[in-house]
Design an enzyme around this catalytic site. Sequence first.
Site: not given
Length: 258
Positions: A34, A56, A170
């Site tokens: 990742d 991502k 996030m």
Amino acid sequence: MKKVFLVGAGPGDLELITVKGLKSIQQSDVILYDRLINEELLYEAPDHAELIYCGKSPDNHSLSQETINGLLCKYALQGKTVTRLKGGDPFIFGRGGEEAQALAKRNIPFEIVPGITSGIAAPAYAGIPVTHRNYSSSVTFISGVSKLGTDEEKYWEHVVKSMDTLCIYMGVRKLPEICNRLIRHGRDLETPIALVQAGTTESQKTVTGTLEDIIEKSREIKNPSMIIVGEVVKLREQLQWFEQLEVEEGIPAHSVVG
């Protein structure tokens, strides 16, 4: 058929990966990694290992989750040992559960290797214990991105009622909305809050304030960042050990104290 390891690489500091996670990398034929891992970990892979980037970001996914699931199955069925290397912990906002489901449906052996999640590590490196006998007996981890179909008002009402310390993943883009919802559902304007950017790395930057003033103070904070809300944030003034370590080792410190 070989095994798939779903490995938490930790929050960024190279040395915070577990021994078991490191061994998984060292025995892999294929590693799907990742965006938020420390890429120095890839130097531990065997020379023959195939490295596949699956990063991502909020506006760009190099591979869809369905494609990643498919690759894990494909390489395992080819008889290869596969490591899925994920930032933090694979089962805490890491979609590791979805990947494990995909493997289970194909009867592919897999192993979960937990990692240190940023919801614990970033506050710790900022000198903020998420629990403390005198300040907080519970901690809640939530995502700043709500699940589709969620009743937002009921959700935040529940969060406010159940939290001592709140750690939000996030959530930087939604900080004004988060602060407004916390206040609307009963949190005091003077509730302490901190944002920790790039926690556990040399680029770590911490900003503290209150629900009333943090938006203005944190204009320069960007993802990846953790948001910590609660009385434990006050302890940072006494416990900000990482900044002292940076000074001692000659690394520039980044800190704004409210």
